[in-house]
Scaffold this active site. Structure first.
Site, PDB file in Angstrom:
ATOM      1  N   ASP A 165       0.853  -1.189   0.000  1.00 61.52           N
ATOM      2  CA  ASP A 165       0.000   0.000   0.000  1.00 61.52           C
ATOM      3  C   ASP A 165       0.886   1.235   0.000  1.00 61.52           C
ATOM      4  OD1 ASP A 165      -2.171  -1.722   0.436  1.00 61.52           O
ATOM      5  OD2 ASP A 165      -1.930  -1.571   2.612  1.00 61.52           O
ATOM      6  N   ASP A 203      -0.956   7.846   7.860  1.00 60.51           N
ATOM      7  CA  ASP A 203      -0.688   6.448   8.245  1.00 60.51           C
ATOM      8  C   ASP A 203       0.558   6.409   9.116  1.00 60.51           C
ATOM      9  OD1 ASP A 203      -2.653   5.007   6.785  1.00 60.51           O
ATOM     10  OD2 ASP A 203      -1.462   5.133   4.955  1.00 60.51           O
ATOM     11  N   GLU A 223       0.472  -2.552  10.764  1.00 61.26           N
ATOM     12  CA  GLU A 223       0.383  -2.562   9.302  1.00 61.26           C
ATOM     13  C   GLU A 223       1.575  -1.830   8.696  1.00 61.26           C
ATOM     14  OE1 GLU A 223      -2.908  -0.370   7.619  1.00 61.26           O
ATOM     15  OE2 GLU A 223      -2.477  -1.109   5.620  1.00 61.26           O
ATOM     16  N   GLU A 224       2.067  -0.836   9.405  1.00 62.83           N
ATOM     17  CA  GLU A 224       3.096   0.034   8.829  1.00 62.83           C
ATOM     18  C   GLU A 224       4.525  -0.443   9.107  1.00 62.83           C
ATOM     19  OE1 GLU A 224       1.802   1.858   6.745  1.00 62.83           O
ATOM     20  OE2 GLU A 224      -0.250   1.897   7.524  1.00 62.83           O
ATOM     21  N   ASP A 255      -3.800  -1.542  13.356  1.00 63.75           N
ATOM     22  CA  ASP A 255      -3.885  -0.798  12.095  1.00 63.75           C
ATOM     23  C   ASP A 255      -4.063   0.648  12.542  1.00 63.75           C
ATOM     24  OD1 ASP A 255      -4.522   0.455   9.744  1.00 63.75           O
ATOM     25  OD2 ASP A 255      -6.149  -0.905   9.183  1.00 63.75           O
ATOM     26  N   LEU A 262      -4.092   3.558  11.166  1.00 62.50           N
ATOM     27  CA  LEU A 262      -5.003   4.408  10.393  1.00 62.50           C
ATOM     28  C   LEU A 262      -5.668   3.533   9.339  1.00 62.50           C
ATOM     29  CD1 LEU A 262      -5.992   6.921   8.707  1.00 62.50           C
ATOM     30  CD2 LEU A 262      -5.262   7.450  11.023  1.00 62.50           C
ATOM     31  N   ASP A 263      -6.937   3.262   9.534  1.00 61.87           N
ATOM     32  CA  ASP A 263      -7.672   2.418   8.596  1.00 61.87           C
ATOM     33  C   ASP A 263      -8.544   3.302   7.698  1.00 61.87           C
ATOM     34  OD1 ASP A 263      -8.941  -0.151   7.663  1.00 61.87           O
ATOM     35  OD2 ASP A 263     -10.682   0.878   8.482  1.00 61.87           O
ATOM     36  N   GLU A 315      -6.746  -6.181  11.334  1.00 56.89           N
ATOM     37  CA  GLU A 315      -8.039  -5.657  10.878  1.00 56.89           C
ATOM     38  C   GLU A 315      -9.160  -6.618  11.288  1.00 56.89           C
ATOM     39  OE1 GLU A 315      -7.071  -2.797   7.101  1.00 56.89           O
ATOM     40  OE2 GLU A 315      -7.062  -4.916   6.638  1.00 56.89           O
TER      41      GLU A 315
HETATM   42  P1  AHG Z   1      -5.967   0.617   5.109  1.00 51.73           P
HETATM   43  O1  AHG Z   1      -6.331   2.034   4.844  1.00 51.73           O
HETATM   44  O2  AHG Z   1      -5.616   0.389   6.565  1.00 51.73           O
HETATM   45  O3  AHG Z   1      -4.946   0.056   4.167  1.00 51.73           O
HETATM   46  O4  AHG Z   1      -7.272  -0.283   4.942  1.00 51.73           O
HETATM   47  C1  AHG Z   1      -8.089  -0.145   3.800  1.00 51.73           C
HETATM   48  C2  AHG Z   1      -9.048  -1.273   3.769  1.00 51.73           C
HETATM   49  C3  AHG Z   1     -10.330  -1.087   4.547  1.00 51.73           C
HETATM   50  O5  AHG Z   1     -10.390  -0.035   5.428  1.00 51.73           O
HETATM   51  C4  AHG Z   1     -11.394  -0.915   3.501  1.00 51.73           C
HETATM   52  O6  AHG Z   1     -12.594  -1.488   3.909  1.00 51.73           O
HETATM   53  C5  AHG Z   1     -10.808  -1.568   2.318  1.00 51.73           C
HETATM   54  O7  AHG Z   1      -9.423  -1.451   2.437  1.00 51.73           O
HETATM   55  C6  AHG Z   1     -11.271  -0.935   1.048  1.00 51.73           C
HETATM   56  O8  AHG Z   1     -10.715  -1.616  -0.020  1.00 51.73           O
HETATM   57  P2  AHG Z   1     -11.216  -1.351  -1.511  1.00 51.73           P
HETATM   58  O9  AHG Z   1     -10.807   0.033  -1.870  1.00 51.73           O
HETATM   59  O10 AHG Z   1     -10.488  -2.403  -2.304  1.00 51.73           O
HETATM   60  O11 AHG Z   1     -12.711  -1.548  -1.525  1.00 51.73           O
HETATM   61 MN    MN Z   2      -7.013  -0.963   7.313  1.00 53.71          MN
HETATM   62 MN    MN Z   3      -4.086   1.275   7.744  1.00 54.27          MN
END
Ligand code: AHG
Ligand code: MN
Ligand code: MN
Length: 339
Positions: free
Chosen positions: A82, A88, A111-112, A130, A132-133, A289
């Site tokens: 990511d 984050d 996560e980081e 996590d 920052l989600d 998560e």
């Molecule tokens: P993060 O920001 O911690 O990487 O998590 C993102 C996750 C979660 O929060 C969310 O429901 C999902 O990714 C969305 O994914 P899509 O954009 O593929 O739908």
């Molecule tokens: Mn997340």
């Molecule tokens: Mn995150």
């Protein structure tokens, strides 16, 4: 206090006691309920307070995000591939610092961070977080969150941390929770005795109990899935989506897991992030998560599975392991599984 067996639908003595604490400050609530915990020595309570404190700092930064230079990408990637956002990284620093200072946590999985972080202390707990989600929502002023799972370390505090301390199944969590930075900021957590939600009062700088003994409705009418990925979904998932449409269910998908989960917990619904033909094992991460939300959902009478088994029973092989995730109102998750 004697526990009621609660065979009828009448509220138990315990839940009415908690209901009476509406408006209690988080610190007081944690202290008053400390004796529910098997190892009631106060360290877990302190750890929860450290998380609450760090979340207030992150909340302050999230609220100012449009005004100062903390939006946008860092220009780096985490192990999951990511693109890291500045927030984050900042949130990771805030939580790591608070937990390191607190001294109750000996190791942190984030996560980081590629590997776990050894905090080099005698702490009895391990945390997976996590920080920052919902990163993709930072720049557009949409709800984001923090998710955490807490475990007891298995080996003797003060000795080198072993993989059995780190790679613990979700069923071994002693506490879990999330913070939702939304139209109001909330901290929701469980220590295995039900789920309680606290709303942040920014002018007082304090969380207050607002949602005592949260329970998910048994059924619901909301389904949350990124339908844009339909081409990569399996037939059973597509069939279940079709079923939701045939029932005139409502589609709601924020793209921040915490926010989608929280809404479905309050209103009744199902959140699905299935395995796709692109990523055989789903996108979401088991350790920081899914496990926390699975624990909370079960404590709130909901259900969480990877499509084959209970999320909390899934063996952990890797810190950043991904999984398919079906979570929410019990009857809805059961129906999805029937496909
Ligand atoms: P993060 O920001 O911690 O990487 O998590 C993102 C996750 C979660 O929060 C969310 O429901 C999902 O990714 C969305 O994914 P899509 O954009 O593929 O739908
Ligand atoms: Mn997340
Ligand atoms: Mn995150």
């Amino acid at each position: 206090m004697q526990r009621s067996t609660n065979k009828t639908n009448a509220p138990s003595i315990e839940s009415s006691r908690i209901a009476q604490s509406i408006g209690s400050a988080l610190d007081r609530f944690i202290k008053n309920n400390q004796n529910q915990f098997q190892y009631a020595s106060g360290e877990l309570s302190q750890l929860l307070r450290d998380i609450a404190l760090a979340s207030k700092v992150v909340n302050r930064e999230v609220n100012k995000a449009g005004l100062i230079d903390i939006m946008g990408p860092m220009g780096t990637q985490n192990l999951g591939g990511d693109h890291q956002q500045k927030l984050d990284v900042l949130a990771n620093i805030r939580f790591t610092r608070a937990l390191a200072k607190g001294g109750e946590v000996c190791a942190l999985i984030s996560e980081e961070s590629d590997s776990f972080v050894d905090l080099n202390n005698e702490g009895k707990y391990v945390i997976a977080i996590d920080p920052l989600d919902g990163s993709s929502n930072i720049d557009v002023n949409v709800s984001i969150g923090t998710i955490f799972s807490i475990y007891r370390r298995k080996t003797q505090p003060g000795t080198p941390i072993q993989s059995i301390d780190i790679l613990q199944k979700g069923s071994e969590q002693v506490a879990a929770g999330y913070v939702l930075y939304g139209s109001s900021t909330m901290l929701v957590y469980t220590t295995g005795h039900g789920v309680n939600g606290f709303t942040y009062e920014p002018s007082l700088g304090e969380y207050f109990l607002s949602h005592p003994d949260l329970k998910m409705p048994e059924g619901g009418k909301i389904y949350s899935i990124n339908e844009g990925l339909s081409n990569a979904f399996s037939k059973p998932v597509l069939d279940y989506i079709q079923y939701c449409k045939s029932q005139n269910y409502t589609a709601r998908y924020i793209g921040s897991l915490v926010a989608d989960f929280h809404r479905n917990m309050l209103k009744g619904g199902i959140y699905i992030y299935p395995a796709t033909s692109k990523d055989g094992s789903g996108k979401l991460r088991l350790m920081y998560e899914c496990n926390a939300l699975a624990f909370i959902s079960e404590q709130a009478d909901g259900m969480a599975t990877d499509g084959k088994q209970r999320i909390l029973d899934v063996e952990i092989k890797d810190l950043h392991q991904r999984t398919a995730f079906y979570v929410g109102s019990k009857k809805m998750v059961e129906k999805a599984m029937s496909y």
